[in-house]
Design a protein around this motif. Structure first.
Motif, short mmCIF file in Angstrom:
data_model
loop_
_atom_site.label_atom_id
_atom_site.label_comp_id
_atom_site.label_asym_id
_atom_site.label_seq_id
_atom_site.Cartn_x
_atom_site.Cartn_y
_atom_site.Cartn_z
N SER A 17 0.82 -1.22 0.00
CA SER A 17 0.00 0.00 0.00
C SER A 17 0.85 1.27 0.00
N GLY A 18 2.16 1.13 0.28
CA GLY A 18 3.00 2.31 0.43
C GLY A 18 4.31 2.17 -0.32
N THR A 19 5.41 2.37 0.39
CA THR A 19 6.73 2.35 -0.28
C THR A 19 7.16 0.94 -0.65
N GLY A 20 6.62 -0.06 0.05
CA GLY A 20 6.97 -1.43 -0.29
C GLY A 20 8.41 -1.79 0.07
N SER A 21 8.91 -1.28 1.19
CA SER A 21 10.31 -1.55 1.53
C SER A 21 10.55 -3.03 1.77
N ASN A 22 9.58 -3.74 2.33
CA ASN A 22 9.76 -5.19 2.52
C ASN A 22 9.66 -5.93 1.19
N GLY A 142 9.67 -4.66 18.58
CA GLY A 142 10.17 -5.47 17.49
C GLY A 142 9.16 -5.71 16.40
N VAL A 143 9.34 -6.82 15.72
CA VAL A 143 8.54 -7.14 14.55
C VAL A 143 8.21 -8.63 14.56
N ARG A 176 12.48 3.16 12.60
CA ARG A 176 13.66 2.88 11.78
C ARG A 176 14.39 1.63 12.28
N LYS A 177 14.50 1.51 13.59
CA LYS A 177 15.13 0.31 14.14
C LYS A 177 14.37 -0.95 13.73
N VAL A 178 13.06 -0.89 13.87
CA VAL A 178 12.24 -2.05 13.57
C VAL A 178 12.31 -2.40 12.08
N GLN A 179 12.28 -1.39 11.23
CA GLN A 179 12.32 -1.65 9.78
C GLN A 179 13.62 -2.32 9.36
N GLN A 180 14.72 -1.95 10.01
CA GLN A 180 15.99 -2.63 9.70
C GLN A 180 15.88 -4.12 9.95
N GLN A 181 15.21 -4.48 11.04
CA GLN A 181 15.02 -5.90 11.35
C GLN A 181 14.01 -6.56 10.42
#
Length: 222
Positions: A17-22, A142-143, A176-181
């Motif tokens: 739905s957004g940037t799709g970084s994953n 976390g994630v 940002r921390k969580v996205q890195q993981q």
């Protein structure tokens, strides 16, 4: 021309739905040879999402289905199912897809649809998870990657990655921390899925035939 090897590869459809970084993390892991699979298609429900162009930049097939063009969730989900089935996926990956799915949609792909959620489930279902963790005074956040079931963010947890919450953290820095993981964790889980190692049986996630604990496998720490 698609090679015979490519035809035999597991097919993944990614919903964004957004940037799709994953989505990008998974696509890059495939390109690097870390996952033996192919992104058969990317479907986005927002025509202005940055992830559409990012997917096109990687030559991924993209289809946009604007949810605002539908009068009901059921009609939108029917259109989504038709598009997904057109890509003939072995695995459906939700990567920041910000829509609540109807029961019919979930049942159609149950057992082969996974989602990533920015909290240590069962904590903090829904939105604004980073701020909620800070407000609660948590020392860790976390994630989680989990199977999708009819319960929102309630399917069997597959794996989690933990980050520390420092005194100076706000919601943005914690995000940002969580996205890195996330970008490490999700490709690992997708790899397990495409290799047939990860399954859901009778509502329980299993890896290599062994039940995964309810809290999921802890794959990384910070």
């Amino acid at each position: 021309m698609m090679t015979d090897a490519a035809l035999d590869q597991p097919r993944i459809v990614i919903l964004i739905s957004g940037t799709g970084s994953n989505m990008l993390a998974i696509a890059d892991a495939i390109k690097a040879g870390q996952i033996d699979a192919m992104v058969a298609g990317v479907i986005c429900n927002r025509p202005d999402a940055a992830g559409i162009q990012y997917a096109k930049d990687r030559d991924l097939p993209v289809e946009v289905i604007d949810h605002k063009n539908f009068t009901s969730r059921e009609d939108f989900d029917f259109a989504m199912m038709k598009a997904i089935d057109g890509f003939a996926p072995d695995l459906v990956v939700l990567a920041g897809f910000m829509r609540i799915l109807t029961p019919d949609f979930v049942r159609r792909y149950e057992g082969r649809m996974v989602n990533i959620h920015p909290s240590l489930l069962p904590k903090y279902h829904g939105l604004h998870t980073h701020q909620r963790a800070i407000d609660a005074g948590d020392s860790e956040h976390g994630v989680s990657v989990h199977y999708v079931t009819e319960e929102l963010d309630g399917g069997p947890v597959i794996a989690q990655a933990v980050v520390s919450i420092d005194v100076e953290d706000d919601a943005d820095s914690l995000k940002r921390k969580v996205q890195q993981q996330e970008h490490v964790l999700y490709p690992i889980v997708v790899k397990w899925c495409t290799e047939g190692r990860l399954l859901m049986k009778n509502g329980v996630a299993t890896l290599d035939g062994k039940p995964i604990p309810k809290s999921g496998l802890q794959l990384s720490n910070q």
